[in-house]
Design an enzyme around this catalytic site. Structure first.
Site, mmCIF file in Angstrom:
data_model
loop_
_atom_site.group_PDB
_atom_site.id
_atom_site.type_symbol
_atom_site.label_atom_id
_atom_site.label_comp_id
_atom_site.label_asym_id
_atom_site.label_seq_id
_atom_site.Cartn_x
_atom_site.Cartn_y
_atom_site.Cartn_z
ATOM 1 N N LYS A 159 4.141 51.995 27.485
ATOM 2 C CA LYS A 159 5.190 52.148 28.506
ATOM 3 C C LYS A 159 6.566 52.172 27.839
ATOM 4 C CE LYS A 159 7.690 49.313 30.930
ATOM 5 N NZ LYS A 159 8.982 50.020 31.077
ATOM 6 N N GLU A 207 22.444 36.391 22.125
ATOM 7 C CA GLU A 207 22.355 37.770 21.659
ATOM 8 C C GLU A 207 23.146 38.659 22.620
ATOM 9 O OE1 GLU A 207 18.526 39.752 21.928
ATOM 10 O OE2 GLU A 207 18.946 40.771 20.034
ATOM 11 N N CYS A 262 17.821 44.722 17.552
ATOM 12 C CA CYS A 262 17.377 43.331 17.630
ATOM 13 C C CYS A 262 17.683 42.584 16.334
ATOM 14 C CB CYS A 262 15.897 43.276 17.945
ATOM 15 S SG CYS A 262 14.937 44.386 16.920
ATOM 16 N N GLU A 287 8.006 41.148 19.335
ATOM 17 C CA GLU A 287 9.181 41.351 18.496
ATOM 18 C C GLU A 287 10.372 41.275 19.434
ATOM 19 O OE1 GLU A 287 12.187 42.628 17.142
ATOM 20 O OE2 GLU A 287 11.389 44.628 16.736
#
Lengths: 517, 332
Positions: free
Chosen positions: A223, A428, A331, A297
């Protein structure tokens, strides 16, 4: 350049030379001199150099790719995907729901028997073929990715696409050598892999997921993210052209509900997810107590540590590349700059000067360095975190650049005077925002770098080799770069510590996640 | 007048800057201080430097930007002939070409200078008389530089006396590699003095022989401290000459030097730059490293001979839409 203009330029030069001479004579000549004549009009302005859109043909609508066919969603739902640089609607895409997930998993299960029974060398042929088709169509795919994601063509052309092809080539090479991968003789595949990927590197994340899965004999239901479904759908076409057997790869564009349904589907043997830590935790809860194998991850808050003996000019480049590559929507971005206090001012001056030369604008222009933020939602998140940083007293500096009127844009920004207590040092941001902190000793640098719930990446900048080794050994991060940043290679494993996830992708290690070992 | 810092051992009588600028005069006070300073400069990461130069090499310079860059590049060429077979006739032809590079198009700018051996300076001077084109002369026992200082200085004085506007000297690479920085420094200041008030000094490092980027950065600072008006990569006589990476590094050095001292120094990559595409890449390096203050032939030059014709052919192509070929530019 006209003769008149030339004269003005020479006059300006003459006066500049005088200014230089005078300043040299004064003892306290430390400040840079403004040599440029203000009236100098003929600066080296780059004319627009847009990559042609004509190389890619985007259909007005796309279906789900299940069992080798494009089909509509069971409930007929569709969603629009837009170009974040212009807000132009690119296409209308079928939106997968629970019934579609079930259909896709069934197709993948049916295909698994034949696919996993193929000799490795036969599977490799398909993967090599896919890699070659990607290379042949790389310009088309780069333009497509830039349109759908908003990242500059320079990056899709020079980073994303070459890496995508390299991943398929690399894992194609493993397909007939699995006996020698260190996981025992005849390691077996897991079955059906349910994979959910993010929007920051749509095609590259697809390659990271699909290439090792197919090489090891699994079949796949993937997806893509709702804001960037197009390159995955083009990849479906690549699979068809490569003659890949039906059902081996299934692509289900959709939202979080489709991802949740895929992860929860009882006939999925393996779940691989790249995305936010919050969603990763949800997935871990869903998968807990089942036989499913899981790799995650997730987010990061990478520290880029610059020691006072660093190669300064290259460190500045590395810091810029670390946080402004792909608008910081990475990331493993080096979103915290830890700079030794003794060179703080010098480094910051260099950094600001360099950031002022970044070219923000049309992502299709070959000279653009900074493209658009992927979505209005992401832009709002970045904006709110930056406002919070200002409210908490960190000092904000943004590169002087004009933002286009349409689309989602954010100027390269850095915060100074940041401490470990500031939100911008802990959360983040996933945007072009750098938080600058200082340290005094290597111990302090390591302590601060590790003082985060994340542990995905870190960078060390020093000319001293022994320091690189000593510091790298103490950093709790899955990837530690030394005197470089954001370097990727299919042979190198990638993954996180702590809340950045677990499992490794890439390299020999990346095979383990898809083998029954 | 600017250089007579109290610690300078040899106050220079030249009216132009000679010796270290006041802000840095202490670092050249002794051999030890000079060595400590040069070795205290930030290191250069070769991989990172080359990656940055390569990434700037991907800039796409088209249409109006290309036209601007081509004219700018032509105006920056030091049209060079440095052969044993040079004659006054050859130098006259070179001079005529420098003054009017494209006889079919008067809008083409003149080059910055012609660059010849010292004994050809008079002929060159005559050939460019009445134009803004400068005469540069290599001196100091070019290209090896292996001659006694007195010979080198005599070489320079001859060239200046014959009317050279610019002197391109070579450093003593042997002394540099032996760590004898003070000797190199003293030689440059002596040559600078011999140039007098009229000639600008370009200091050639022969980067191909210095071999490492750390050495190139140190040589750049050494040259600038000693009073170079220009720092120049190479002679064109060794295997590796100007590269985007070593030029980028020298641009960073002049940028940092100006920030620290207020003194602006020019940069001249030389050797191996043959095509318009290459030249434009170097101009991009200038533009994005030191900015438009250096986008002028007073501060940036190309040491080249075959480059000019390619620039002219590309200029014609841009103006007419057709590529006419090498028979439509002059070959001298």
């Amino acid at each position: 350049m006209s003769k008149k203009n030339k004269k003005t330029r020479q006059a300006a030069v003459a006066s500049a030379a005088e200014a230089g001479g005078t300043l040299a004579a004064t003892a306290a000549a430390t400040a840079p001199v403004a040599h440029a004549a203000p009236e100098r009009a003929s600066a080296f302005a780059y004319a627009p150099a847009p990559e042609s859109r004509a190389v890619v043909d985007i259909a007005p609508s796309y279906g789900l790719f299940i069992d080798g066919e494009f089909t509509e969603a069971a409930d007929g739902r569709v969603f629009k995907t837009v170009s974040p640089a212009t807000e132009e609607v690119l296409s209308e895409v079928a939106q997968a729901g629970e019934a579609d997930v079930d259909r896709a998993v069934k197709a993948a299960r049916k295909a698994f028997g034949v696919w996993s029974a193929l000799p490795g060398a036969e599977r490799a042929k398909y993967l090599f073929r896919i890699a070659r088709i990607i290379q042949e169509r790389s310009r088309e795919l780069a333009v497509l990715e830039t349109l759908d994601n908003g990242k500059p063509i320079r990056e899709t052309r020079d980073a994303d696409l070459p890496l995508v092809a390299a991943h398929f080539f690399y894992y194609a090479g493993w397909a007939d050598k699995l006996d020698h991968a260190g996981y025992g003789a005849h390691p077996r595949p897991l079955g059906v892999a349910g994979q959910v990927i993010p929007w920051n590197f749509p095609l590259l994340m697809l390659a990271w997921k699909i290439a090792p899965a197919l090489a090891t004999g699994n079949t796949v239901v993937l997806k893509p993210a709702e804001t960037t479904p197009l390159s995955a759908l083009f990849f479906a076409d690549v699979c068809r052209r490569a003659g890949l057997p039906r059902g081996v790869v299934n692509i289900l564009p959709g939202y979080g509900d489709a991802g949740a349904a895929l992860v929860a589907h009882p006939d999925v043997d393996k779940v691989a997810f790249t995305g936010s830590t919050a969603v990763g935790k949800q997935i871990a809860r869903t998968v807990a107590g089942t036989r499913k194998k899981l790799t995650l991850e997730l987010g990061g808050k990478g520290a880029n540590i610059v020691f006072d003996d660093a190669p300064i000019d290259q460190a500045v480049e590395g810091v810029v590349n670390g946080i402004f590559f792909n608008q910081g929507q990475v990331c493993c971005a080096g979103s915290r700059l830890l700079v030794q206090e003794s060179i703080h001012d010098e480094l910051l001056d260099s950094l600001k000067r360099r950031l002022s030369t970044l070219r923000l604008g049309d992502p299709l222009d070959k000279n653009t360095d900074i493209g658009a933020i992927n979505s209005a939602e992401q832009l709002a998140r970045i904006t709110s975190l930056v406002e919070q940083g200002e409210a908490e007293g960190a000092e904000r500096w943004s590169a002087p650049c004009e933002l286009p009127g349409n689309g989602y844009w954010f100027a390269p920004t850095l915060f100074t005077g940041v401490t470990q207590a500031h939100t911008v040092a802990r959360d983040e941001i996933f945007g072009p925002v750098l938080s600058v902190l200082t340290f005094r000793t290597p111990d302090e640098a390591v302590a601060k770098a590790n003082n985060t719930p994340y542990g995905l990446s870190a960078g060390i900048w020093t000319e001293k080799g022994s320091r690189i080794l000593a510091v790298a050994n103490r950093l709790r991060a899955g990837v530690v770069w030394s005197n470089t940043f954001n370097k990727f290679d299919p042979t190198s494993p990638f993954g996180g510590y702590k809340e950045s996830g677990f499992g490794r992708e890439g390299g020999r290690h990346g095979l383990e996640a898809y083998l029954d070992v | 007048m600017s250089s007579t810092a109290p610690t300078s051992p040899q106050p220079s009588p030249t009216p132009e800057r000679a010796g270290a600028p006041a802000a840095l005069s202490d670092v050249t006070a002794s051999d030890g201080a000079l060595r400590r300073f040069l070795h205290g400069l930030p290191g250069v990461d070769a991989v990172g430097l080359e990656a940055r130069a390569a990434s700037l090499g991907t800039r796409s310079i088209k249409t109006t930007a290309k036209a601007y860059a081509i004219d700018l590049a032509i105006s920056m060429v030091d049209l060079t002939t440095l052969e044993g077979a040079d004659t006054p006739g050859k130098v006259r032809a070179l001079g005529a070409k420098a003054v009017r590079p494209d006889p079919t198009d008067r809008t083409a700018p003149a080059t910055a200078a012609v660059c010849v051996y010292p004994d050809m300076v008079a002929a060159a001077k005559e050939a460019v008389a009445g134009s803004a084109v400068k005469v540069a002369s290599v001196a100091t026992a070019f290209p090896a530089g292996r001659a006694p200082l007195a010979v080198k200085l005599a070489d320079v004085r001859e060239a200046v006396a014959a009317g050279a506007d610019e002197i391109d000297m070579v450093i003593d690479r042997g002394a540099f590699l032996a760590g004898n920085y003070r000797k190199v420094f003293d030689e440059i200041t002596a040559v600078k003095e011999a140039c007098g008030a009229s000639a600008r000094l370009k200091v050639i490092f022969e980067t191909g022989e210095l071999s490492t980027y750390d050495n190139i950065r140190r040589a750049s600072w050494l040259g600038m401290l000693a009073g170079a008006d220009f720092i120049k990569t190479s002679t064109g006589k060794v295997a590796v000459n100007a590269t985007p990476a070593n030029t980028l590094l020298m641009l960073e050095a002049v940028r940092d030097f100006r920030a620290q001292t207020g003194v602006q120094v020019g940069v001249k990559p030389a050797g191996g730059i043959r095509t318009t595409k290459d030249a434009v890449k170097f101009l991009v390096l200038v533009n994005e490293t030191v900015g438009e203050d250096w986008l002028d032939n007073h501060w940036f030059r190309f040491g080249a001979s075959s480059l000019l014709n390619d620039l002219l052919m590309q200029r014609q192509k841009l103006a007419t839409g057709r590529y006419s070929g090498p028979d439509y530019v002059t070959v001298d």
